[in-house]
Every structure is written in C-alpha cells, then in structure tokens.
Design a protein around this motif. Structure first.
Motif, PDB file in Angstrom:
ATOM      1  N   GLY A  89     -12.994 -32.164 -97.939  1.00 27.23           N
ATOM      2  CA  GLY A  89     -12.593 -32.910 -96.758  1.00 27.23           C
ATOM      3  C   GLY A  89     -12.471 -34.395 -97.041  1.00 27.23           C
TER       4      GLY A  89
ATOM      5  N   PHE B 256      -9.304 -35.548 -92.000  1.00 29.97           N
ATOM      6  CA  PHE B 256      -9.824 -35.673 -90.639  1.00 29.97           C
ATOM      7  C   PHE B 256      -9.604 -37.091 -90.107  1.00 29.97           C
TER       8      PHE B 256
ATOM      9  N   THR C  79     -13.751 -37.972 -86.112  1.00 31.42           N
ATOM     10  CA  THR C  79     -14.051 -36.540 -86.033  1.00 31.42           C
ATOM     11  C   THR C  79     -15.560 -36.308 -86.004  1.00 31.42           C
TER      12      THR C  79
ATOM     13  N   ILE D 172     -16.183 -30.930 -88.647  1.00 30.26           N
ATOM     14  CA  ILE D 172     -16.038 -30.977 -90.106  1.00 30.26           C
ATOM     15  C   ILE D 172     -16.757 -29.796 -90.743  1.00 30.26           C
TER      16      ILE D 172
ATOM     17  N   LEU E  10     -17.180 -33.798 -99.237  1.00 32.20           N
ATOM     18  CA  LEU E  10     -16.516 -34.707 -98.306  1.00 32.20           C
ATOM     19  C   LEU E  10     -16.302 -36.063 -98.965  1.00 32.20           C
TER      20      LEU E  10
END
Length: 344
Positions: A172, A196, A200, A205, A213
């Motif tokens: 992510g 994202f 967010t 997530i 991430l």
C-alpha cells in the motif's frame, strides 16, 4: 515579455516572463540539480512552489512524456537564468517554454539565479510575485497575504483508492503527493500497488490485505496531516511501514517526535552518511521540513553532511523505516528501499 520578480523582503529582479504570460505568487526556494528539471516541475512535492534553478541553462535536453512524475506541472513558477532554444536529445518531444505553456505555468528568466539563491539562502524561503504590472505596496502585500499552501496535500493526493497490477503480494501507498517513479519502482520490484488518499482510515487500509505500507513524500507542513498521523499510529506493528521525506516526518510526529521547517529547504543533490556503515552517498532531496527530534523507541540511521540533519530513522520492533531523501532515484541511495522491499 518584460516582468518583475518581487520578493517578500522587498528585493526586486527585472527579467522576462515566458511560458504562460501571467502573474503568479508562491513560496520561493531553489534547486541545485544540473538535470532532472522535468521531474522537478511535475513532482507533487513542489505544489505551490516557485523554484529557482542554480544551474545556468535549463531545457537543453527538452521535455518528453515518459518522465512525468504526475499528470501536470506542479510548480507555480520556474525561475532560470537562460532557457535552451534548441534542445537536443533523441527523446525530446517539446521545448521547456512549450511545456510551461501547455500547463499554464509561468516562467521567469534573464536574472542571476545564483545571486537570487544567495538571498534565499541568507534570508530563508519567502513568498514571491512574478508580474508584468507596476504594483503598489498595498497590492503587493494583499497578494502575499492571500497566498496559502496549507491544503497542498489534499489538492495533490488521489481522491479514491486505486490499484496498479503487479505481483501476488500487495504494497500500500498513502498518497501525500506520490511520484510516478515511486509507484513504478514498487511495481517493478514485483508487487501490486494499492494507492490510498492521504486521509484514509486504518481499517480501510487493513481491509486490503497488504504486506507492507509506504507513506509517500509530498508538499506542505507535516503537522497539518493529523489524520495521516492517527492512521499510522493504528497501523504500527501490524505491517512493515516505510516513510519517504514527508512520510518520514509524519511518522515521527505520530510517535511523539518533532519537526521543523528548514530555512531554505533541501532540493537537489545532497550528501548523507549511513551511520551503520559509514558510507557517504549523494541523495536526491526535495524537502521543506525535517525531523528535529526523533521519537522514543526510534534510532537515527542516516545523517546529513553539510548540515547535521536527521536523514533516516528506524524502529525495529515496529518494523518502521524512514528516510529524508528519495531512495528510488539515485542508484547509490536505493539500498534502504531495496532492503525494505526484500523484508516484505
């Protein structure tokens, strides 16, 4: 067209306006790079900025559609000494002047940009106006007063979640103003990238089944990104997290650290030292702020050479790593990003 560059400290430069022939106002800083002007122009981290290039001629290899870091020019204005009239490169598709016109961005040229850089270096980043008009003092002050870059991240961040198909594992990216090169680097390393918006929530997530991430770089003050800080705090320990420049600063604030605005920013090539190996490398930097105090539980991993800035930190227990530079651009500084992705 003849015009003026008016600095907030009262200094005025007379030169020529090119690109979009229009007035503009923004925060002025400088970039010391000899190349990479197209990437700099389109980097979302420069949203709302006026950048003066210290290298005397800009545009000598032209512009192409492949090296865009976003879908448009993000600068308020580009300030240079001289533009190349006949760019020469097999990838060249248009001139610098034509590129600025296409995205309605003002250029200013014909001044001693190194003298301008000295002024910014000594006085710090400040607001500036480019205009062809003879403005009164009241008009100048009104334009300075009306300029704000506070909502920069909200303006450049993606408005919805989207995916870039790659490998089986999913990484992510919280988009604070992410560059295309960062997304492509993660994809080329064999991951599907899930991007994202900056605000967010953590549960959204976590629902994406991510292996790691990345918190991207971007414009503006990290202290304004309270929503992002809260999200990172909730995600800590649940997946490895990597912070890049503004992302690093937001991570530091999330865990009780402190950030500060750099006097004139770090933009261009900048030497840093890896404290574990002692190795010094040149990094690509684009930062207005810096981590001033590392939060408890973290340790410094990299430090600036010219100025003893905090250039990296980590928390092994939480599997969090962050750097103050852009690790996907220069070969010698990619190791920290490569190691993070290998960990994933």
């Amino acid at each position: 067209m003849k015009g003026k560059l008016i600095l907030e400290n009262g200094k005025v430069f007379e030169g020529k306006i090119f690109g979009e022939l229009a007035d503009t106002v923004g925060e002025i800083s400088f970039n010391t790079g000899m190349t990479g002007y197209q990437e700099m122009l389109t980097d979302p981290a420069n949203h709302g900025m006026m950048i003066a290039m210290t290298y005397p001629m800009i545009g000598n290899y032209g512009i192409n559609t492949e090296d865009m870091e976003s879908d448009k020019v993000q600068l308020r204005a580009l300030i240079i000494k001289e533009d190349a009239k006949l760019p020469n490169n097999f990838r060249c598709e248009m001139t610098l002047d034509g590129f600025l016109r296409q995205y309605n961005v003002t250029g200013f040229k014909g001044i001693d940009t190194r003298y301008l850089t000295q002024i910014v270096r000594d006085n710090g980043s400040m607001k500036a106006i480019i205009t062809a008009e003879d403005l009164t003092k009241k008009e100048i002050q009104e334009r300075f007063k009306n300029f704000s870059n506070k909502n920069a991240v909200a303006e450049v961040s993606s408005k919805e979640v989207y995916e870039i198909a790659g490998g089986e594992k999913r990484v992510g990216v919280i988009d604070l103003g992410v560059k295309n090169s960062t997304l492509n680097y993660i994809k080329d390393a064999g991951f599907t990238v899930v991007v994202f918006p900056y605000n967010t929530k953590a549960e959204d997530i976590l629902a994406q089944n991510l292996s790691a991430l990345v918190v991207s770089n971007g414009p503006g003050n990290p202290e304004d990104l309270v929503e992002t800080q809260n999200t990172i705090k909730e995600l800590a320990g649940k997946m490895p997290i990597f912070g890049e420049v503004l992302g690093l600063q937001v991570i530091a604030l999330a865990f009780g650290g402190k950030t500060a605005k750099l006097k004139y920013g770090h933009r261009g090539g900048y030497p840093i030292k890896n404290l574990a190996t002692g190795k010094v490398v040149i990094t690509s930097q684009n930062a207005s702020y810096v981590v001033e105090e590392i939060p408890a539980g973290f340790e410094m991993t990299h430090q600036g050479i010219n100025v003893k800035t905090i250039e990296g930190m980590k928390n092994e227990a939480l599997k969090i790593v962050g750097v103050q530079y852009m690790p996907d651009l220069y070969k010698d500084s990619k190791d920290v990003f490569e190691n993070f992705l290998k960990l994933v």
